[in-house]
Scaffold this active site. Structure first.
Site, PDB file in Angstrom:
ATOM      1  N   THR A 162      -0.748   7.613  -1.121  1.00  0.00           N
ATOM      2  CA  THR A 162      -2.078   7.537  -1.767  1.00  0.00           C
ATOM      3  C   THR A 162      -2.985   6.484  -1.118  1.00  0.00           C
ATOM      4  O   THR A 162      -4.181   6.462  -1.373  1.00  0.00           O
ATOM      5  CB  THR A 162      -1.919   7.146  -3.245  1.00  0.00           C
ATOM      6  OG1 THR A 162      -1.360   5.814  -3.291  1.00  0.00           O
ATOM      7  CG2 THR A 162      -1.005   8.103  -3.992  1.00  0.00           C
ATOM      8  N   ARG A 169       0.835  -1.186   0.000  1.00  0.00           N
ATOM      9  CA  ARG A 169       0.000   0.000   0.000  1.00  0.00           C
ATOM     10  C   ARG A 169       0.882   1.253   0.000  1.00  0.00           C
ATOM     11  O   ARG A 169       1.712   1.434   0.872  1.00  0.00           O
ATOM     12  CB  ARG A 169      -0.886   0.007   1.241  1.00  0.00           C
ATOM     13  CG  ARG A 169      -1.922   1.122   1.176  1.00  0.00           C
ATOM     14  CD  ARG A 169      -2.550   1.342   2.514  1.00  0.00           C
ATOM     15  NE  ARG A 169      -3.270   0.153   2.946  1.00  0.00           N
ATOM     16  CZ  ARG A 169      -4.451   0.194   3.533  1.00  0.00           C
ATOM     17  NH1 ARG A 169      -5.035   1.341   3.755  1.00  0.00           N
ATOM     18  NH2 ARG A 169      -5.039  -0.896   3.929  1.00  0.00           N
ATOM     19  N   ASP A 186      -1.704 -11.440  13.088  1.00  0.00           N
ATOM     20  CA  ASP A 186      -1.081 -11.246  11.773  1.00  0.00           C
ATOM     21  C   ASP A 186      -0.715 -12.613  11.200  1.00  0.00           C
ATOM     22  O   ASP A 186       0.202 -13.282  11.692  1.00  0.00           O
ATOM     23  CB  ASP A 186       0.166 -10.365  11.913  1.00  0.00           C
ATOM     24  CG  ASP A 186       0.722  -9.987  10.546  1.00  0.00           C
ATOM     25  OD1 ASP A 186       1.035 -10.902   9.756  1.00  0.00           O
ATOM     26  OD2 ASP A 186       0.819  -8.797  10.256  1.00  0.00           O
ATOM     27  N   ASP A 209       2.986 -13.111  10.017  1.00  0.00           N
ATOM     28  CA  ASP A 209       3.924 -13.254  11.140  1.00  0.00           C
ATOM     29  C   ASP A 209       3.778 -14.612  11.810  1.00  0.00           C
ATOM     30  O   ASP A 209       4.777 -15.225  12.211  1.00  0.00           O
ATOM     31  CB  ASP A 209       3.683 -12.149  12.180  1.00  0.00           C
ATOM     32  CG  ASP A 209       4.325 -10.834  11.770  1.00  0.00           C
ATOM     33  OD1 ASP A 209       5.203 -10.844  10.881  1.00  0.00           O
ATOM     34  OD2 ASP A 209       3.938  -9.801  12.336  1.00  0.00           O
TER      35      ASP A 209
HETATM   36  N1  URA Z   1      -4.000  -9.516   7.875  1.00  0.00           N
HETATM   37  C1  URA Z   1      -3.701 -10.312   8.904  1.00  0.00           C
HETATM   38  O1  URA Z   1      -2.710 -11.016   8.869  1.00  0.00           O
HETATM   39  N2  URA Z   1      -4.508 -10.320   9.973  1.00  0.00           N
HETATM   40  C2  URA Z   1      -5.612  -9.566  10.056  1.00  0.00           C
HETATM   41  O2  URA Z   1      -6.329  -9.623  11.059  1.00  0.00           O
HETATM   42  C3  URA Z   1      -5.911  -8.739   8.955  1.00  0.00           C
HETATM   43  C4  URA Z   1      -5.082  -8.727   7.880  1.00  0.00           C
END
Ligand code: URA
Length: 217
Positions: free
Chosen positions: A116, A112, A208, A211
């Site tokens: 913008t 991203r 995430d 991760d």
């Molecule tokens: N991407 C992720 O890894 N976790 C989320 O909760 C949202 C986007």
């Protein structure tokens, strides 16, 4: 909380098989190690692959069993393509390929732009003859829906026969956005969670995904 658009909801296949739900719960638990998170994602992805490929076209062929001739079904047409949205989408590939080993794989990378806020493509590599193929886009989390929508807009330039979206988890915001941009794309998911938080994370979610897959937290 954003309400889920009923027309968009009609485009979603919620995979509520008990094994899928059980494994998803284990993955959501913050105590799950990287190793078990990855293994569960692998198992879940292969279970979900059965659902997302349920309507694949077949054709009849003649074969000889050890006892007699018969007409039997095989998958028809060009090999389908799993398109991974980097990087978390790669966590789904091994599982789906264990069920569809002949499938082709494409990769798309988007980030991203901080100025913008629009998705910018930094990597795009697809198999040949995309116009003869069905595509299943894979990404564990359909959160804002912006990357998914941008990825599908880009893939449509290749004029594939069809596009589906496979994720583990989504939320009303992601479903509504994807439907608004691409009402022709059906979503396959194991859960529709409550909402997105201000940082774009799904609640209650699983954190995430990238991760947790790659141990980079
Ligand atoms: N991407 C992720 O890894 N976790 C989320 O909760 C949202 C986007």
């Amino acid at each position: 909380m954003t309400p889920l658009n009923p027309a968009a909801r009609a485009n979603v296949h919620l995979i509520d098989h008990p094994l899928v739900q059980h494994k998803l719960t284990l993955m959501r638990n913050k105590e799950a190690s990287t190793n078990s998170f990855r293994r569960l994602l692998n198992e879940l992805s292969s279970l979900m692959a059965y659902e997302v490929t349920r309507d694949m076209a077949t054709q009849d062929i003649e074969i000889d069993t050890p006892l007699e001739k018969m007409t039997a079904k095989v998958i028809d047409g060009k090999k389908l393509v799993f398109v991974s949205i980097l990087r978390a989408g790669n966590g789904i590939l091994d599982g789906v390929l264990s069920v569809v080993p002949g499938a082709r794989v494409g990769h798309i990378g988007l980030y991203r732009d901080p100025a913008t806020l629009q998705p910018v493509e930094y990597y795009f590599k697809m198999p040949k003859a995309m116009e003869e193929r069905d595509i299943i886009v894979v990404d564990p989390m359909l959160a804002t829906g912006n990357s998914a929508a941008a990825c599908i807009t880009r893939l449509k330039v290749c004029k594939p026969k069809s596009i589906k979206f496979l994720c583990l988890l989504t939320c009303p915001e992601g479903i509504n956005t994807l439907y608004k941009e691409h009402p022709d794309v059906e979503i396959y998911t194991a859960a529709i969670d409550r909402e997105l938080n201000d940082h774009g994370y799904i609640l209650p979610g699983l954190g995430d995904a990238g991760d947790r897959i790659f141990g980079t937290q």
